[in-house]
Design an enzyme around this catalytic site. Sequence first.
Site, PDB file in Angstrom:
ATOM      1  N   ASP A 385       0.917  -1.100  -0.104  1.00 19.17           N
ATOM      2  CA  ASP A 385       0.221  -0.255   0.169  1.00 19.17           C
ATOM      3  C   ASP A 385       0.935   1.305  -0.063  1.00 19.17           C
ATOM      4  O   ASP A 385       1.957   1.112   0.454  1.00 19.17           O
ATOM      5  CB  ASP A 385      -0.682  -0.013   1.353  1.00 19.17           C
ATOM      6  N   LYS A 497     -13.982  25.736  -2.595  1.00 19.47           N
ATOM      7  CA  LYS A 497     -12.713  25.251  -2.856  1.00 19.47           C
ATOM      8  C   LYS A 497     -11.575  26.250  -2.457  1.00 19.47           C
ATOM      9  O   LYS A 497     -10.637  26.335  -3.105  1.00 19.47           O
ATOM     10  CB  LYS A 497     -12.415  24.620  -4.194  1.00 19.47           C
ATOM     11  N   ASP A 723      -1.575  -1.036   5.928  1.00 19.72           N
ATOM     12  CA  ASP A 723      -1.976  -0.819   7.301  1.00 19.72           C
ATOM     13  C   ASP A 723      -3.605  -0.237   7.531  1.00 19.72           C
ATOM     14  O   ASP A 723      -3.930  -0.164   8.636  1.00 19.72           O
ATOM     15  CB  ASP A 723      -1.193   0.537   7.767  1.00 19.72           C
ATOM     16  N   ASP A 727      -7.074  -3.030   3.429  1.00 17.73           N
ATOM     17  CA  ASP A 727      -5.860  -4.071   2.950  1.00 17.73           C
ATOM     18  C   ASP A 727      -6.135  -5.324   3.656  1.00 17.73           C
ATOM     19  O   ASP A 727      -5.564  -6.328   3.156  1.00 17.73           O
ATOM     20  CB  ASP A 727      -4.560  -3.570   3.348  1.00 17.73           C
TER      21      ASP A 727
END
Length: 1109
Positions: A385, A497, A723, A727
């Site tokens: 990852d 934004k 982590d 995953d």
Amino acid sequence: MNRTLTKEEKELADAGYGRLEEQKAIHAEQDLGHVDITEHAIPLNDLNDKLSTSVDVKDPGNSNGLTSDEAKQRLAKNGPNILTPPKKKSALRKYMDRLLTMFNILLILSGILEYILLGVNFKENFQNTYLGGILIAVAFLNAFIDWYQVQKSEAILASFLAMIPPSCRVLRDSTIQTIPAADLVTGDVVLLRVGDKTPADMVVFSAVDLKVDNSSLTGESEPQERMALFTGSSNRPVEAENLVFNSTLVVNGEGWGIVVRTGDHTIIGQVAKLTSGEEGKEAPLAKEIARFVIQISCIAIIFAIVFLLVGLTTVYKGHPDLTVTFAVSVLVAFVPEGLPSVVTLLLSIAAKRMASQNVLVKDLQGVETLGMISDYRILTMLATDKTGTLTRNQMTVTNLWSGLRMFSAFQSNNDDTETTQFDLNAPGMSEMVDIAALNSRVKFDKTDVPFDKREILGDATETGLTRFSGKYLGAMYDEYQKKFPKVFEVPFNSTNKWALVIVEKPHKTGLMTSLIKGAPERVLAKCSTYLKDDVEVPITDEFKAAYDAAYNYMASRGHRVIACARSLLNEEQYPVDVTFSRSDANYPSEGYCFVGLVSLEDPPKHGVREAIGTLRLAGIKVMMVTGDHPKTAEAIARKINLILGHTRETLAAKTGRSIEEVYEDEVSAVVVHGDDIDNLQGWQWDQIFSKDEIVFARTSPKHKLEIVKRAQALGHIVGVTGDGVNDSPALKRADLGIAMNISGSDVSKEAAKMILLDDNFASTVKGVAEGRQIFVNLKRSIQYTISHSTPEVIPQLLYVIVPIPLPLSAILILVIDLGFELFVALSFAWDKPETVDGLMRMTPRKPVNEGSIASLKRRALRRTKTLRRDSETQNIIPPSKLSKLATKFTKPFTREYWEDVMEPTDNEDLVDLKLLSYSYLEAGLIETLGGLVAYFVVFFKNGFSPSDLKRAQQATVYFVKGAPDFINNRGQTINDAQQIDALGQAQSIVYLSIFIMQCFNVFAVKAKFSFPFGKRILGNKWNFAGILGGACLGMFIVYTPPLHVVFGGSVHLSPLYWLIPVAFGCLLLVWTSIRVVLLRKSIQSSRVKDIKGLMMFPTMRTMSMRSKH
């Protein structure tokens, strides 16, 4: 290469993935890619009624929530808010699993057989009292050692697995209470603040600038804004803006939510179910040892039965007790009784050593799997990852652009030569620091400590900007905030934004300054001038072209780009007592001066670049599997040695061609978007995995799992590091799952086989190096241990075939296997690498290449064509149990079976032909000759020639107490005491000969790259400690008269006879040296070639970040 595949080629490409498609069809209804949560789509008023709770949308603090009684009823009905832990076997069941292995069953049956003989004739078989007991005890001891080590490992692990946040703030009976998170129920009203870990899945009904970090669940590195949507959301649950998930972190603002899902019904719970439904693969080490045990056991059983029948029908006809004892001796000689304990203890020692390097091993056999990932000749992948594993999950300012000049915030080798090092006194830089410091909504855990000691609470971007400004303001940061207080603020939101703040900062024309930051295109649209050399200059086309170039320069590196602008508010238009307002947009929204651009990146962790370079030089194919944007993923990959070559896109841009004109065989790298994964065909997967450098981006948990399965289908041994909750399915499916301890989610730690305690990806390299070395040490230990089988078995066969007096009793064989052999075999655990660069430049030991893939696919295609299908639906009809059993028995009698078995490969197994050849034929025969020569010499010196021995043994009445006198060929008379003493000396010298020659073999088995004499070969002090222990044991058994009742032996054995095995031990070292020379060329060719372009030095930005802390 761009070409059209034939039908046959497509069939062959798809064949390898056939099993995956079958499994996918079977589990189609269980697809958890679409999680079962719908409450986010219900309007708030309806949701309030559905959950029978009471909320006040306008003033959440005045909500009533549930009553305590109602909460208790719901808790009793629905259960606590915890994830169901995985089912565990009982301690007794685990022990029985380890006891009922082939080796142990053979030992127990042999022991029982000895006691049966004891019952038939107690006097003549009295020795069997000890032999049978020892055999049975060894079986139980082996099982206990294995069971104890696993129990100890699980106890250590338990301290790391906390399954849910401990407490939360909830509204009950109209008051805010702090309760254990496990007591939450659906309908509870929960208050969320910065730093909280969300205790359940909740629909937000009120929020003020609420942002949550979903990176552990979705892989998105940027915090996601959450808000109340009164009419509900039509998006998928993972994208719903009004839904927060269990175990995600609140990084900004605060909010109120209604609990809609608890425990296993939450998204994290459903992903956990996906993990628990995904079967973990058996460790490669376990498979190889199991295969070796079965092979050795079958050979032992066959030999024992054959020679039992030979003995009963020829020499020992009428003496079943002698032949049965012989059969047990053959079993004992063939089966290395101490091997299971040695393997378990070796792995336990390695696990402790790895724990000292911050690698916690949950599964003992997982230690070796790290080595399996890349050991000698096994080509495999490490899928990792990005967010939180390779990178810090911490945004860091990298570049600034102001006044048409580019600045670097840190010393870097990646910037252009025109890039200037950041200087606070350079034009525009102090203004950039002002905006970063003053236009911020972050909070600190403490304010009474120095700035660099504080924990910053806020989203990753604001945290990065604050850290940057604090680096230059230092101790003045707090005073700076007080000196220029905020007058008005418009927080960042997904619509605008941008974020705006007006502060009391005097200038020549007024007392207030407006500062704005946000998306570059939005901020630039509000500007009419730009700052150059402290002067506001009108924006021109030339400026816009320079702006575009700077933006592309930053964005092409995968950085997040923020624009900054300011407006010096004129006192006449904006006096001190002016009232600003968001509702009617009464604040300055145009006419700003563009100050500059600032880029931030999520930097690689310290040591990641060198770690990936080292892994690639070790022959490991490292690929990134992340939920982040493809450009960001590729940019990071290029910084950390994961991508060095061109993708089709980069080569097309470089050569001016279209992407379609670039052939696949021209590029060595590929970046695959998650949206494409579901539609990939078999040949396309083959094409992807054939690349040296692979990145998968925008992947979901389901995609990650699919990638691992596809790689394994091609024969890869796959390791996965991660982590996040996202995953965990892949972590469990992988041959070796490696989770992070500090940043890792509880589910990921539960699914993994290993945990990196310091979250340092570089620890993986230590693990791989340790894994490779423990594989070599295991192999040496096995090679050493079974070398004594030949000198134990052949004398037993001579005892039946010739016959001669038994050269080695079964109980002495046990002393060899469980005495000095056990100590010496364990000492290999402390062996160091044989060469300077160790094993980290050797190719993996099971190559997955075009040949191996083609072979695998041919077998799969053959299997696919034999499957029965429904004539209408074409669905696969599973074979019956009877059909499977019939196939299993008939398979060895088919031509295809033997073609597959005899097909040549480059694989190196834990126990392969080279090891067996050395142990049984080379070292084994040398040791057999040494033992037999010493045996016959001792008997000759005691009056027995070889022909005398044959004649005496055929009579079956000699060498026991009360035996008649024996007259040898020289006419000498030998009485029963002399016969017994001669046999004791002969058996003792055979026992000591095996010990002495095995002492030389300790160093002979280490010689692979170099001769068995150097410092690295002789440098393990524990080898000598084991030899010393074995010597003491041997002397004690042979020369202690009281023990002769059990073990035989004789105090009259002269030490001069020891010189015979010493000579043969030297001969063994000479042969080993010749063997090294003969095999050197093939071993050297297995080294990994240098990889052009690897950057084996630290990332400078990471170093700068590290030095600050």
